[in-house]
Design a protein around this motif. Structure first.
Motif, PDB file in Angstrom:
ATOM      1  N   THR A 105      48.997  45.359   3.273  1.00  0.00           N
ATOM      2  CA  THR A 105      48.754  44.549   4.472  1.00  0.00           C
ATOM      3  C   THR A 105      50.006  43.802   4.942  1.00  0.00           C
ATOM      4  OG1 THR A 105      47.860  42.825   2.994  1.00  0.00           O
ATOM      5  CG2 THR A 105      46.284  44.227   4.114  1.00  0.00           C
ATOM      6  N   THR A 106      49.970  43.412   6.200  1.00  0.00           N
ATOM      7  CA  THR A 106      51.080  42.700   6.817  1.00  0.00           C
ATOM      8  C   THR A 106      51.092  41.236   6.358  1.00  0.00           C
ATOM      9  OG1 THR A 106      49.636  42.328   8.724  1.00  0.00           O
ATOM     10  CG2 THR A 106      51.168  44.167   8.867  1.00  0.00           C
ATOM     11  N   PRO A 107      52.262  40.574   6.382  1.00  0.00           N
ATOM     12  CA  PRO A 107      52.364  39.187   5.913  1.00  0.00           C
ATOM     13  C   PRO A 107      51.433  38.213   6.636  1.00  0.00           C
ATOM     14  CG  PRO A 107      54.548  40.149   6.154  1.00  0.00           C
ATOM     15  CD  PRO A 107      53.587  41.126   6.748  1.00  0.00           C
ATOM     16  N   ASP A 108      51.126  38.473   7.911  1.00  0.00           N
ATOM     17  CA  ASP A 108      50.283  37.546   8.657  1.00  0.00           C
ATOM     18  C   ASP A 108      48.861  37.480   8.113  1.00  0.00           C
ATOM     19  OD1 ASP A 108      50.227  40.264   9.838  1.00  0.00           O
ATOM     20  OD2 ASP A 108      48.664  39.421  11.109  1.00  0.00           O
ATOM     21  N   VAL A 109      48.416  38.520   7.410  1.00  0.00           N
ATOM     22  CA  VAL A 109      47.072  38.480   6.817  1.00  0.00           C
ATOM     23  C   VAL A 109      47.020  37.401   5.738  1.00  0.00           C
ATOM     24  CG1 VAL A 109      45.337  39.778   5.518  1.00  0.00           C
ATOM     25  CG2 VAL A 109      46.631  40.906   7.337  1.00  0.00           C
ATOM     26  N   ALA A 110      48.066  37.305   4.924  1.00  0.00           N
ATOM     27  CA  ALA A 110      48.111  36.289   3.869  1.00  0.00           C
ATOM     28  C   ALA A 110      48.135  34.886   4.448  1.00  0.00           C
ATOM     29  CB  ALA A 110      49.327  36.518   2.979  1.00  0.00           C
ATOM     30  N   GLU A 111      48.712  34.750   5.643  1.00  0.00           N
ATOM     31  CA  GLU A 111      48.807  33.427   6.273  1.00  0.00           C
ATOM     32  C   GLU A 111      47.466  32.959   6.833  1.00  0.00           C
ATOM     33  OE1 GLU A 111      51.897  34.046   9.095  1.00  0.00           O
ATOM     34  OE2 GLU A 111      53.427  34.383   7.555  1.00  0.00           O
TER      35      GLU A 111
END
Length: 308
Positions: A105-111
């Motif tokens: 997944t892309t970093p923005d999902v973790a955010e």
């Protein structure tokens, strides 16, 4: 199941004509995929559901549609519910433990903390214990914030029934989900310590980072070797992990963002061997989810965008 790209007249962008139906579908595609994936735990099945959703959407008279997003969510929810029944039958004959299909997944999902939590391996496994209706209502209400009337249209129930289902699903999930949130920094520290102990073969350091009641689940799908039943307890899990690595000396571990959280990817040379998601509570690892079934690892070749 054919992909939409197989026929030009059925193809959403980028390849089909820039008509209103196509534009609306593409604008909400990541959302629709996320809904389907959270309901199914399978990227391959979610893609099939999106194909079916597109085929139905492309035949809709848009002049009759007041809210295109809601209409698309309704279609994808109904298709996911139908697919869940098929998936349930498939899981009954599955060899060993069935785990959700991991996504890079892309970093923005973790955010997005709520989104990351909802697609975590641990949460997807909790949602596996819900009935199809409970799962659909929980996902649409708790993750995507839809109103009860919208959800009622999507699942074919009345709003009062949906409220009851939502209440029951929330209670069910609350009883089973991790109770303590861990900061991303603490999560990274624990996972890095686990990786170091594993790579160096340090049994004591590995025991120090595992919770006493840690659970290891493996999914080989009958294709790759994996534990067929849950392994419980720090000593058993640690010895199994170190023993397994001893049989695969060329194995290397690297960090990656999987399902919105830090995970470990085991490589044998250039080949992906295992994706290991981890749950961390109170500074220790409480859950290890090792996916080895190669049919579930194809999505790891590219990054998946999720949204809500």
């Amino acid at each position: 199941m054919e992909h939409p790209d197989a026929h030009a007249q059925e193809q959403p962008p980028g390849g089909g004509g820039p008509d209103a139906a196509t534009e609306s579908f593409v604008a909400h595609r990541n959302l629709l995929f996320t809904v389907a994936y959270e309901m199914l735990g399978s990227a391959a099945d979610a893609e099939d559901v999106l194909q079916e959703t597109w085929l139905r959407w492309s035949g809709v008279d848009l002049d009759e549609v007041r809210d295109r997003r809601a209409y698309l969510v309704r279609i994808v929810t109904r298709q996911s519910l139908t697919r869940l029944r098929t998936l349930g039958r498939r899981k009954e004959s599955y060899v060993g433990t069935w785990l959700p299909e991991p996504l890079l997944t892309t970093p923005d999902v973790a955010e997005d903390v709520e989104l990351a939590d909802s697609v975590s391996m641990a949460m997807l496994l909790v949602m596996e214990t819900l009935t199809p209706s409970e799962r659909a209502v929980f996902v649409l209400r708790e993750v995507f914030g839809l109103g009860y009337e919208e959800i009622a249209d999507a699942v074919g129930r009345n709003p009062a029934a949906v409220r009851q289902i939502a209440h029951r699903a929330r209670g069910h999930v609350a009883d089973r989900r991790p109770r303590e949130e861990v900061s991303r920094a603490e999560n990274r520290r624990v996972i890095e310590a686990f990786r170091k102990a594993t790579e160096t073969g340090d049994l004591q350091s590995l025991l120090d980072v595992l919770a006493p009641d840690v659970v290891l689940l493996g999914d080989g799908g009958g294709i790759r070797q994996a534990v067929l039943r849950p392994i419980v307890g720090a000593d058993k899990v640690a010895r199994l992990i170190l023993g397994g690595l001893g049989k695969a000396p060329a194995l290397t571990l690297r960090l990656a963002q999987v399902n919105g959280a830090l995970a470990l990817i085991a490589m044998t040379g250039d080949d992906l061997d295992t994706v290991m998601a981890l749950s961390v509570t109170a500074g220790r690892i409480t859950g290890l989810y090792a996916v080895r079934n190669p049919e579930k690892l194809t999505r790891m070749e590219r990054v998946t965008s999720l949204s809500r």
